[in-house]
Design a protein around this motif. Sequence first.
Motif, PDB file in Angstrom:
ATOM      1  N   ALA A 152       0.816  -1.215   0.000  1.00 54.92           N
ATOM      2  CA  ALA A 152       0.000   0.000   0.000  1.00 54.92           C
ATOM      3  C   ALA A 152       0.851   1.267   0.000  1.00 54.92           C
ATOM      4  N   ALA A 153       2.021   1.218   0.640  1.00 56.82           N
ATOM      5  CA  ALA A 153       2.840   2.424   0.807  1.00 56.82           C
ATOM      6  C   ALA A 153       3.854   2.621  -0.306  1.00 56.82           C
ATOM      7  N   TYR A 154       3.958   1.652  -1.206  1.00 59.07           N
ATOM      8  CA  TYR A 154       4.960   1.771  -2.271  1.00 59.07           C
ATOM      9  C   TYR A 154       4.718   3.037  -3.103  1.00 59.07           C
ATOM     10  N   GLY A 155       5.735   3.839  -3.246  1.00 56.15           N
ATOM     11  CA  GLY A 155       5.632   5.066  -4.017  1.00 56.15           C
ATOM     12  C   GLY A 155       5.170   6.276  -3.227  1.00 56.15           C
ATOM     13  N   LEU A 156       4.769   6.075  -1.968  1.00 61.27           N
ATOM     14  CA  LEU A 156       4.319   7.187  -1.136  1.00 61.27           C
ATOM     15  C   LEU A 156       5.480   7.765  -0.331  1.00 61.27           C
ATOM     16  N   GLU A 157       5.357   9.019   0.043  1.00 62.70           N
ATOM     17  CA  GLU A 157       6.341   9.648   0.927  1.00 62.70           C
ATOM     18  C   GLU A 157       5.936   9.333   2.373  1.00 62.70           C
ATOM     19  N   LEU A 211      14.060  -6.074   7.713  1.00 57.91           N
ATOM     20  CA  LEU A 211      14.851  -6.074   6.490  1.00 57.91           C
ATOM     21  C   LEU A 211      13.955  -5.972   5.256  1.00 57.91           C
ATOM     22  N   GLY A 212      12.800  -6.645   5.318  1.00 52.13           N
ATOM     23  CA  GLY A 212      11.880  -6.588   4.187  1.00 52.13           C
ATOM     24  C   GLY A 212      11.344  -5.194   3.945  1.00 52.13           C
ATOM     25  N   ILE A 213      10.987  -4.510   5.030  1.00 53.45           N
ATOM     26  CA  ILE A 213      10.501  -3.134   4.901  1.00 53.45           C
ATOM     27  C   ILE A 213      11.585  -2.248   4.310  1.00 53.45           C
ATOM     28  N   ARG A 214      12.795  -2.388   4.789  1.00 51.06           N
ATOM     29  CA  ARG A 214      13.889  -1.531   4.324  1.00 51.06           C
ATOM     30  C   ARG A 214      14.232  -1.789   2.859  1.00 51.06           C
ATOM     31  N   GLU A 215      13.981  -3.027   2.410  1.00 47.60           N
ATOM     32  CA  GLU A 215      14.227  -3.319   0.998  1.00 47.60           C
ATOM     33  C   GLU A 215      13.103  -2.774   0.123  1.00 47.60           C
ATOM     34  N   ARG A 216      11.862  -2.936   0.564  1.00 45.88           N
ATOM     35  CA  ARG A 216      10.720  -2.495  -0.236  1.00 45.88           C
ATOM     36  C   ARG A 216      10.532  -0.977  -0.202  1.00 45.88           C
ATOM     37  N   LEU A 217      10.836  -0.365   0.942  1.00 47.51           N
ATOM     38  CA  LEU A 217      10.653   1.086   1.104  1.00 47.51           C
ATOM     39  C   LEU A 217      11.975   1.703   1.564  1.00 47.51           C
ATOM     40  N   PRO A 218      12.983   1.710   0.706  1.00 50.94           N
ATOM     41  CA  PRO A 218      14.338   2.089   1.124  1.00 50.94           C
ATOM     42  C   PRO A 218      14.509   3.539   1.560  1.00 50.94           C
ATOM     43  N   LYS A 219      13.603   4.433   1.146  1.00 53.42           N
ATOM     44  CA  LYS A 219      13.758   5.846   1.492  1.00 53.42           C
ATOM     45  C   LYS A 219      13.142   6.195   2.851  1.00 53.42           C
ATOM     46  N   LYS A 253      19.351   0.623  -4.649  1.00 55.24           N
ATOM     47  CA  LYS A 253      19.125   1.423  -3.442  1.00 55.24           C
ATOM     48  C   LYS A 253      17.763   2.108  -3.481  1.00 55.24           C
ATOM     49  N   ASN A 254      17.258   2.384  -4.676  1.00 55.65           N
ATOM     50  CA  ASN A 254      15.951   3.025  -4.836  1.00 55.65           C
ATOM     51  C   ASN A 254      14.814   2.019  -4.876  1.00 55.65           C
ATOM     52  N   GLY A 255      15.131   0.742  -4.617  1.00 56.68           N
ATOM     53  CA  GLY A 255      14.088  -0.270  -4.500  1.00 56.68           C
ATOM     54  C   GLY A 255      13.681  -0.960  -5.787  1.00 56.68           C
ATOM     55  N   MET A 256      14.432  -0.774  -6.862  1.00 53.39           N
ATOM     56  CA  MET A 256      14.066  -1.388  -8.145  1.00 53.39           C
ATOM     57  C   MET A 256      14.491  -2.852  -8.194  1.00 53.39           C
ATOM     58  N   VAL A 257      13.707  -3.666  -8.891  1.00 56.38           N
ATOM     59  CA  VAL A 257      14.079  -5.054  -9.160  1.00 56.38           C
ATOM     60  C   VAL A 257      14.791  -5.089 -10.505  1.00 56.38           C
ATOM     61  N   ASN A 258      15.336  -6.252 -10.868  1.00 53.93           N
ATOM     62  CA  ASN A 258      16.181  -6.339 -12.057  1.00 53.93           C
ATOM     63  C   ASN A 258      15.490  -5.877 -13.338  1.00 53.93           C
ATOM     64  N   LYS A 259      14.231  -6.264 -13.532  1.00 52.33           N
ATOM     65  CA  LYS A 259      13.526  -5.882 -14.758  1.00 52.33           C
ATOM     66  C   LYS A 259      13.360  -4.362 -14.843  1.00 52.33           C
ATOM     67  N   GLN A 260      13.078  -3.739 -13.706  1.00 51.30           N
ATOM     68  CA  GLN A 260      12.941  -2.280 -13.689  1.00 51.30           C
ATOM     69  C   GLN A 260      14.273  -1.603 -14.000  1.00 51.30           C
ATOM     70  N   ILE A 261      15.353  -2.167 -13.459  1.00 56.96           N
ATOM     71  CA  ILE A 261      16.685  -1.604 -13.707  1.00 56.96           C
ATOM     72  C   ILE A 261      17.034  -1.711 -15.189  1.00 56.96           C
TER      73      ILE A 261
END
Length: 265
Positions: A41-46, A66-74, A165-173
Amino acid sequence: MRFLLIDDHPIFREAVANRLRTRFSECGVLEFGSIAAACDAAYGLEIDLILTELAMSGVTGFEGLLGIRERLPKARVAILSGLDDPNMIRAALRFGAAGFVSKRAERLTFDAAVDAMLTGAVYVPSALRRRSSRPLTTALTREAEVAERIRTLTSAQLKVLTCIKNGMVNKQIAYELNVGLSTVKAHVSAIIQKLGVATRTQIVIETQTINFVEVAAAKSTNEPEPQAAFLGAHSTAGWYPSPPASQAKGAVRLERTVTAMTAGA
């Protein structure tokens, strides 16, 4: 201002949310009973601050943090838990938590902790600060070591690292950098090797405080770009928690994890 509150006890979650709304009248508080739902739900939100319990159904050890920090790194992630063993608190801070607040804390203590973490400080319970004898230079030494390792990366690898670091997966990169997926996988493997880590999550944690602009400026601008020579594909399997279990069992697993980490320390 926006908070993300994660706890599988609805009554406690509601109490904390009400406290935050009382202190910050214009704030938004997103409430969730699971880490997976919260991150989706929070992906992409500030998010200004995430407050999460450690011991929840389906979460083992520190995989939730660790999961939160990977999914919402900022976003900054603080632990709000009833499991306040000193060794567990130290381990949580080593894994990058922005602070630790006991569920037994007084309201004024909770308020002070939130205020501190919103300013960028790491909140450590006063009792633990009095007991701690660890040198304050440890984190700075580690940061310098990581920065030195990052300087060994090629320009292409540094771009991939920034995306991770910005949370992208390989396909997005691959899409972002306009390169093939196999090339991205090769660069990720090289980054993991050069940084001396084992997973993408550890990459995010180790590089969170590093200024990539400064690192890039310190590198030669005409650095040759070697051809990718890595055959193994880096796994991007999800971090999502293991099958549901009771909170009591989750707490036991967490305590065993901390015991194993701190044994012989």
